[in-house]
Design a protein around this motif. Structure first.
Motif, PDB file in Angstrom:
ATOM      1  N   TRP A 137       0.821  -1.204   0.000  1.00 30.48           N
ATOM      2  CA  TRP A 137       0.000   0.000   0.000  1.00 30.48           C
ATOM      3  C   TRP A 137       0.860   1.262   0.000  1.00 30.48           C
ATOM      4  CZ3 TRP A 137      -4.928   0.173  -1.208  1.00 30.48           C
ATOM      5  CH2 TRP A 137      -5.688  -1.001  -1.093  1.00 30.48           C
ATOM      6  N   ALA A 138       1.969   1.251   0.735  1.00 28.04           N
ATOM      7  CA  ALA A 138       2.868   2.406   0.743  1.00 28.04           C
ATOM      8  C   ALA A 138       3.466   2.623  -0.640  1.00 28.04           C
ATOM      9  CB  ALA A 138       3.970   2.203   1.778  1.00 28.04           C
ATOM     10  N   ALA A 139       3.864   1.541  -1.308  1.00 26.68           N
ATOM     11  CA  ALA A 139       4.430   1.651  -2.657  1.00 26.68           C
ATOM     12  C   ALA A 139       3.387   2.151  -3.644  1.00 26.68           C
ATOM     13  CB  ALA A 139       4.975   0.295  -3.098  1.00 26.68           C
ATOM     14  N   GLN A 140       2.169   1.639  -3.511  1.00 29.13           N
ATOM     15  CA  GLN A 140       1.100   2.059  -4.415  1.00 29.13           C
ATOM     16  C   GLN A 140       0.804   3.552  -4.258  1.00 29.13           C
ATOM     17  OE1 GLN A 140      -2.354   2.842  -3.586  1.00 29.13           O
ATOM     18  NE2 GLN A 140      -3.091   2.889  -5.690  1.00 29.13           N
ATOM     19  N   GLY A 141       0.938   4.064  -3.040  1.00 29.68           N
ATOM     20  CA  GLY A 141       0.721   5.488  -2.813  1.00 29.68           C
ATOM     21  C   GLY A 141       1.938   6.347  -3.093  1.00 29.68           C
ATOM     22  N   GLY A 142       3.074   5.719  -3.337  1.00 23.80           N
ATOM     23  CA  GLY A 142       4.293   6.471  -3.602  1.00 23.80           C
ATOM     24  C   GLY A 142       4.870   7.148  -2.375  1.00 23.80           C
ATOM     25  N   HIS A 143       4.631   6.587  -1.192  1.00 20.30           N
ATOM     26  CA  HIS A 143       5.084   7.193   0.056  1.00 20.30           C
ATOM     27  C   HIS A 143       6.465   6.630   0.409  1.00 20.30           C
ATOM     28  CE1 HIS A 143       1.111   8.835   0.268  1.00 20.30           C
ATOM     29  NE2 HIS A 143       0.553   7.642   0.380  1.00 20.30           N
ATOM     30  N   LEU A 144       7.490   7.285  -0.110  1.00 19.87           N
ATOM     31  CA  LEU A 144       8.842   6.744  -0.037  1.00 19.87           C
ATOM     32  C   LEU A 144       9.346   6.598   1.394  1.00 19.87           C
ATOM     33  CD1 LEU A 144      11.212   5.704  -1.659  1.00 19.87           C
ATOM     34  CD2 LEU A 144      12.049   8.044  -1.865  1.00 19.87           C
ATOM     35  N   ARG A 145       9.093   7.565   2.253  1.00 18.70           N
ATOM     36  CA  ARG A 145       9.582   7.488   3.632  1.00 18.70           C
ATOM     37  C   ARG A 145       8.944   6.300   4.361  1.00 18.70           C
ATOM     38  NH1 ARG A 145       8.421  12.616   6.682  1.00 18.70           N
ATOM     39  NH2 ARG A 145       9.845  11.716   8.232  1.00 18.70           N
ATOM     40  N   VAL A 146       7.679   6.041   4.076  1.00 19.84           N
ATOM     41  CA  VAL A 146       7.013   4.891   4.691  1.00 19.84           C
ATOM     42  C   VAL A 146       7.596   3.597   4.132  1.00 19.84           C
ATOM     43  CG1 VAL A 146       4.803   3.719   5.052  1.00 19.84           C
ATOM     44  CG2 VAL A 146       4.898   6.215   5.088  1.00 19.84           C
ATOM     45  N   VAL A 147       7.850   3.569   2.831  1.00 20.42           N
ATOM     46  CA  VAL A 147       8.503   2.402   2.217  1.00 20.42           C
ATOM     47  C   VAL A 147       9.830   2.124   2.902  1.00 20.42           C
ATOM     48  CG1 VAL A 147       9.606   1.547   0.109  1.00 20.42           C
ATOM     49  CG2 VAL A 147       7.355   2.639  -0.026  1.00 20.42           C
ATOM     50  N   GLU A 148      10.635   3.163   3.075  1.00 16.89           N
ATOM     51  CA  GLU A 148      11.950   3.006   3.712  1.00 16.89           C
ATOM     52  C   GLU A 148      11.807   2.459   5.128  1.00 16.89           C
ATOM     53  OE1 GLU A 148      13.452   6.951   3.544  1.00 16.89           O
ATOM     54  OE2 GLU A 148      14.125   6.817   1.459  1.00 16.89           O
ATOM     55  N   ARG A 149      10.839   2.995   5.884  1.00 15.58           N
ATOM     56  CA  ARG A 149      10.671   2.561   7.281  1.00 15.58           C
ATOM     57  C   ARG A 149      10.198   1.117   7.369  1.00 15.58           C
ATOM     58  NH1 ARG A 149      11.440   0.768  11.249  1.00 15.58           N
ATOM     59  NH2 ARG A 149      10.735   1.328  13.351  1.00 15.58           N
ATOM     60  N   LEU A 150       9.286   0.728   6.532  1.00 16.27           N
ATOM     61  CA  LEU A 150       8.782  -0.642   6.562  1.00 16.27           C
ATOM     62  C   LEU A 150       9.871  -1.635   6.179  1.00 16.27           C
ATOM     63  CD1 LEU A 150       5.250  -0.046   4.989  1.00 16.27           C
ATOM     64  CD2 LEU A 150       5.731  -0.656   7.367  1.00 16.27           C
ATOM     65  N   LEU A 151      10.674  -1.270   5.191  1.00 20.66           N
ATOM     66  CA  LEU A 151      11.790  -2.144   4.826  1.00 20.66           C
ATOM     67  C   LEU A 151      12.780  -2.241   5.979  1.00 20.66           C
ATOM     68  CD1 LEU A 151      12.449  -1.135   1.110  1.00 20.66           C
ATOM     69  CD2 LEU A 151      11.507  -3.290   1.951  1.00 20.66           C
ATOM     70  N   GLY A 152      13.015  -1.124   6.656  1.00 19.39           N
ATOM     71  CA  GLY A 152      13.902  -1.140   7.807  1.00 19.39           C
ATOM     72  C   GLY A 152      13.391  -2.004   8.933  1.00 19.39           C
ATOM     73  N   ALA A 153      12.048  -2.164   8.982  1.00 21.20           N
ATOM     74  CA  ALA A 153      11.443  -2.998  10.025  1.00 21.20           C
ATOM     75  C   ALA A 153      11.341  -4.458   9.609  1.00 21.20           C
ATOM     76  CB  ALA A 153      10.058  -2.463  10.377  1.00 21.20           C
ATOM     77  N   GLY A 154      11.841  -4.789   8.414  1.00 27.39           N
ATOM     78  CA  GLY A 154      11.858  -6.186   7.993  1.00 27.39           C
ATOM     79  C   GLY A 154      10.786  -6.595   7.017  1.00 27.39           C
ATOM     80  N   ALA A 155      10.137  -5.630   6.372  1.00 27.40           N
ATOM     81  CA  ALA A 155       9.100  -5.980   5.388  1.00 27.40           C
ATOM     82  C   ALA A 155       9.707  -6.732   4.211  1.00 27.40           C
ATOM     83  CB  ALA A 155       8.395  -4.716   4.900  1.00 27.40           C
ATOM     84  N   ASP A 156       8.952  -7.676   3.688  1.00 27.18           N
ATOM     85  CA  ASP A 156       9.365  -8.445   2.518  1.00 27.18           C
ATOM     86  C   ASP A 156       9.364  -7.526   1.301  1.00 27.18           C
ATOM     87  OD1 ASP A 156       9.682 -10.151   0.381  1.00 27.18           O
ATOM     88  OD2 ASP A 156       7.923 -11.390   0.812  1.00 27.18           O
ATOM     89  N   ILE A 157      10.529  -7.275   0.732  1.00 25.66           N
ATOM     90  CA  ILE A 157      10.653  -6.286  -0.337  1.00 25.66           C
ATOM     91  C   ILE A 157       9.946  -6.711  -1.617  1.00 25.66           C
ATOM     92  CG2 ILE A 157      12.818  -7.175  -1.293  1.00 25.66           C
ATOM     93  CD1 ILE A 157      13.695  -4.206  -1.573  1.00 25.66           C
TER      94      ILE A 157
END
Length: 418
Positions: A137-157
């Motif tokens: 959902w963050a990627a679909q919205g283009g919310h880069l800072r949220v994308v970065e934070r979720l990846l930092g928390a271990g989200a499956d890229i």
């Protein structure tokens, strides 16, 4: 004067009251429906409809307050409510019934995402409808800072396995808005490129890499939500002449059909780069498939009193399947059976009593099915002078479905049911 709701009304209690009211209504009218009971209850509390009542209850309930905080980005309020009610971390809401983390990520609320992660949200939790994570959902919205934070928390890229079969990078690229910055960031962090995301980005180098790893992906299909298009269909839609040429060199079939029965050339319009048309024709596409402005399909829109009730009737009584609905509670929806689709709209678009002709393979077999399921049949299969044997079926809102197949004998004496 209407009754007054308590400060924190309980929707479950109101649903129970509506069912009890329905039992009372059916004692006098066995054909009474749940939506009639719900309307009675709504009006007793001063609301014009069950939908308006539910929206009010949702807004003032504890769950509604938590969901609203996540949607509007009020991290302080969200944290306070979850500190007081930690079990509410798992509630879902919004239009699609998604988890709190998804609602916050979709709207780009980084502070709320931080709150939810601090309270123990599973960063790879999937929603029920799309089987997507907050990162999708963050990627679909283009919310880069949220994308970065979720990846930092271990989200499956990569996030493979979502209902659109697109992965996280697909959510950043293949829908209405192309989130190039998010896509580039994902690729830089090691996300696996897909053929469809690479087409949107115009990255021939990535497409070559994908095909070098698995040449069969030149025939890979998109999900049913994207009409099962091939890469060649998609490249035509995205008006990418160089990519079209690459796909044809790699063995893409110019005559392949999507689930609408359309070939890649069918998707070309007057605005399509002429190099694409020439390449497809040169590869064996049929010229008659080219149209400047092709009509794709027509779907009747039926006005209904209750979309959920109508969907239930079409599914349970008429053998359709629910494609999707819109809203919570739903006020628009779609049902389908084989190649036939119907839109259902609550509160607008049309009037009760619309007639729709539906052509079937064997109307007598369908008649037996519908009698077993308890559908409302206004006229059994009857032979008519125009060469059809038709059955007349009515839905909950008085719409008529003329279900017909080829006549089996001379015309019967009965007129068409009114």
């Amino acid at each position: 004067m209407p009754n007054k709701l308590p400060p924190r009304p309980d929707l479950a209690w109101l649903k129970k009251a509506a069912k009890e009211r329905l039992a009372g209504l059916r004692s006098g009218d066995p054909s009474a429906k749940l939506h009639q009971a719900q309307l009675d209850i709504s009006r007793e509390y001063g609301f014009a409809s069950w939908r308006v009542l539910k929206e009010h209850v949702d807004s003032v309930s504890l769950d509604g307050q938590i969901i609203a905080a996540a949607v509007r980005g009020d991290a302080h309020e969200l944290a306070r409510l979850l500190d007081e009610h930690p079990r509410k971390l798992s509630i879902t809401g919004g239009q699609w019934g998604t988890p709190l983390s998804h609602l916050a990520a979709e709207n780009g609320h980084l502070d709320c995402v931080e709150v939810l992660l601090a309270h123990g949200t599973d960063v790879n939790l999937r929603d029920k409808l799309d089987q997507a994570t907050a990162l999708h959902w963050a990627a679909q919205g283009g919310h880069l800072r949220v994308v970065e934070r979720l990846l930092g928390a271990g989200a499956d890229i990569d996030g493979e396995g979502d209902a659109h079969e697109a992965g996280v990078i697909g959510w950043a690229t293949i829908f209405q808005h192309v989130r190039r910055e998010a896509a580039d960031y994902l690729l830089a962090r090691g996300a696996k490129p897909t053929v469809f995301s690479s087409i949107v980005l115009g990255r021939a180098d990535l497409i070559e890499r994908v095909f070098d790893a698995d040449a069969s992906l030149v025939s890979r299909r998109m999900s049913r939500f994207e009409n099962s298009r091939t890469p060649l269909h998609f490249a035509v839609l995205k008006n990418q002449p160089e990519i079209v040429a690459l796909l044809l060199r790699r063995g893409a079939d110019p005559k392949a059909k999507d689930d609408r029965g359309l070939t890649p050339l069918n998707d070309a319009t007057a605005r399509t780069d002429r190099r694409i048309v020439e390449a497809l024709l040169g590869a064996g596409a049929e010229r008659q498939e080219l149209s400047d402005n092709r009509f794709s399909e027509a779907i009747p829109i039926l006005n209904v009193k209750s979309v959920p009730a109508s969907i239930a009737y079409y599914v349970e009584k008429l053998g359709f399947r629910k494609e999707w609905d819109w809203g919570a509670p739903a006020t628009f929806g779609c049902v389908s059976r084989d190649g036939v689709k119907l839109f259902l709209c609550q509160g607008g678009q049309g009037s009760p009593g619309t007639w729709v002709s539906i052509f079937v393979q064997d109307v007598d077999l369908l008649f037996d099915e519908y009698r077993t399921h308890g559908a409302t049949i206004r006229q059994p299969p009857t032979n008519f002078p125009w060469g059809l044997r038709e059955m007349n079926v009515e839905d909950l809102d008085g719409h008529r479905l003329r279900m017909g197949s080829a006549a089996t004998d001379n015309a019967d004496s009965a007129p068409l049911c009114d």
